[in-house]
Design a protein around this motif. Sequence first.
Motif, PDB file in Angstrom:
ATOM      1  N   LYS A  71      -3.440  23.067  35.649  1.00 55.33           N
ATOM      2  CA  LYS A  71      -3.801  21.669  35.896  1.00 55.33           C
ATOM      3  C   LYS A  71      -4.786  21.148  34.855  1.00 55.33           C
ATOM      4  O   LYS A  71      -4.697  20.003  34.422  1.00 55.33           O
ATOM      5  CB  LYS A  71      -4.388  21.506  37.303  1.00 55.33           C
ATOM      6  N   LEU A  72      -5.730  21.998  34.434  1.00 56.02           N
ATOM      7  CA  LEU A  72      -6.709  21.572  33.438  1.00 56.02           C
ATOM      8  C   LEU A  72      -6.056  21.296  32.088  1.00 56.02           C
ATOM      9  O   LEU A  72      -6.372  20.306  31.433  1.00 56.02           O
ATOM     10  CB  LEU A  72      -7.815  22.622  33.293  1.00 56.02           C
ATOM     11  N   VAL A  73      -5.131  22.147  31.681  1.00 53.76           N
ATOM     12  CA  VAL A  73      -4.441  21.926  30.404  1.00 53.76           C
ATOM     13  C   VAL A  73      -3.665  20.609  30.456  1.00 53.76           C
ATOM     14  O   VAL A  73      -3.730  19.801  29.520  1.00 53.76           O
ATOM     15  CB  VAL A  73      -3.516  23.114  30.065  1.00 53.76           C
ATOM     16  N   ILE A  74      -2.944  20.387  31.544  1.00 52.14           N
ATOM     17  CA  ILE A  74      -2.182  19.137  31.686  1.00 52.14           C
ATOM     18  C   ILE A  74      -3.132  17.941  31.686  1.00 52.14           C
ATOM     19  O   ILE A  74      -2.875  16.930  31.020  1.00 52.14           O
ATOM     20  CB  ILE A  74      -1.334  19.167  32.974  1.00 52.14           C
ATOM     21  N   ALA A  75      -4.236  18.055  32.415  1.00 49.18           N
ATOM     22  CA  ALA A  75      -5.204  16.951  32.488  1.00 49.18           C
ATOM     23  C   ALA A  75      -5.833  16.679  31.123  1.00 49.18           C
ATOM     24  O   ALA A  75      -6.047  15.519  30.758  1.00 49.18           O
ATOM     25  CB  ALA A  75      -6.285  17.268  33.513  1.00 49.18           C
ATOM     26  N   LEU A  76      -6.123  17.727  30.358  1.00 44.50           N
ATOM     27  CA  LEU A  76      -6.718  17.524  29.031  1.00 44.50           C
ATOM     28  C   LEU A  76      -5.729  16.866  28.064  1.00 44.50           C
ATOM     29  O   LEU A  76      -6.120  15.998  27.272  1.00 44.50           O
ATOM     30  CB  LEU A  76      -7.223  18.846  28.465  1.00 44.50           C
ATOM     31  N   VAL A  77      -4.463  17.248  28.143  1.00 43.55           N
ATOM     32  CA  VAL A  77      -3.453  16.604  27.294  1.00 43.55           C
ATOM     33  C   VAL A  77      -3.312  15.130  27.688  1.00 43.55           C
ATOM     34  O   VAL A  77      -3.284  14.248  26.814  1.00 43.55           O
ATOM     35  CB  VAL A  77      -2.095  17.343  27.380  1.00 43.55           C
ATOM     36  N   ALA A  78      -3.239  14.858  28.981  1.00 40.33           N
ATOM     37  CA  ALA A  78      -3.142  13.468  29.446  1.00 40.33           C
ATOM     38  C   ALA A  78      -4.374  12.670  29.030  1.00 40.33           C
ATOM     39  O   ALA A  78      -4.265  11.522  28.582  1.00 40.33           O
ATOM     40  CB  ALA A  78      -2.969  13.431  30.965  1.00 40.33           C
ATOM     41  N   THR A  79      -5.547  13.282  29.150  1.00 40.83           N
ATOM     42  CA  THR A  79      -6.787  12.602  28.746  1.00 40.83           C
ATOM     43  C   THR A  79      -6.763  12.299  27.253  1.00 40.83           C
ATOM     44  O   THR A  79      -7.127  11.201  26.828  1.00 40.83           O
ATOM     45  CB  THR A  79      -8.015  13.466  29.096  1.00 40.83           C
ATOM     46  N   GLY A  80      -6.325  13.265  26.468  1.00 38.13           N
ATOM     47  CA  GLY A  80      -6.224  13.044  25.025  1.00 38.13           C
ATOM     48  C   GLY A  80      -5.298  11.888  24.694  1.00 38.13           C
ATOM     49  O   GLY A  80      -5.609  11.053  23.831  1.00 38.13           O
ATOM     50  N   LEU A  81      -4.157  11.826  25.364  1.00 40.99           N
ATOM     51  CA  LEU A  81      -3.221  10.725  25.121  1.00 40.99           C
ATOM     52  C   LEU A  81      -3.825   9.377  25.501  1.00 40.99           C
ATOM     53  O   LEU A  81      -3.694   8.396  24.756  1.00 40.99           O
ATOM     54  CB  LEU A  81      -1.923  10.943  25.907  1.00 40.99           C
ATOM     55  N   VAL A  82      -4.477   9.314  26.635  1.00 40.44           N
ATOM     56  CA  VAL A  82      -5.060   8.046  27.086  1.00 40.44           C
ATOM     57  C   VAL A  82      -6.199   7.617  26.159  1.00 40.44           C
ATOM     58  O   VAL A  82      -6.294   6.443  25.796  1.00 40.44           O
ATOM     59  CB  VAL A  82      -5.527   8.138  28.556  1.00 40.44           C
ATOM     60  N   VAL A  83      -7.028   8.552  25.748  1.00 45.13           N
ATOM     61  CA  VAL A  83      -8.119   8.214  24.825  1.00 45.13           C
ATOM     62  C   VAL A  83      -7.537   7.730  23.494  1.00 45.13           C
ATOM     63  O   VAL A  83      -7.991   6.725  22.933  1.00 45.13           O
ATOM     64  CB  VAL A  83      -9.068   9.413  24.620  1.00 45.13           C
ATOM     65  N   TYR A  84      -6.520   8.417  23.004  1.00 47.04           N
ATOM     66  CA  TYR A  84      -5.865   7.998  21.752  1.00 47.04           C
ATOM     67  C   TYR A  84      -5.262   6.602  21.903  1.00 47.04           C
ATOM     68  O   TYR A  84      -5.422   5.744  21.021  1.00 47.04           O
ATOM     69  CB  TYR A  84      -4.784   9.009  21.365  1.00 47.04           C
TER      70      TYR A  84
END
Length: 115
Positions: A71-84
Amino acid sequence: MTVVYHLLLVLHLLGWAIVFGGALAGMKKPALPAGALHGILTALVTGILMVGIASADLAGHEPDNAKIAVKLVIALVATGLVVYGARKPEKVTRGFLGAVVGLVVVNVAVAVLWR
């Protein structure tokens, strides 16, 4: 501490709902709503706090560390996309928003279906 844990859970789910709804709403005219950044950060921070509370055995159960790692890996990827997407709004496309929606759905599915 159980009450705090459950309040964090409510905020966590609301954060994911904001990201999901914002990304879906933005698909008509590809744009990432400003609320999506706040939603994803809320979901990430509350998730980390919930794991900390559960790991300290204050929530009445121990977390499944493998599940939390996924879940953390998925959340970090999603966070990276949203921040980008928030920093470079001209790069946001329907496919980009679809990836964000897909990651949110996968993260919620892992939370619910992984037992």
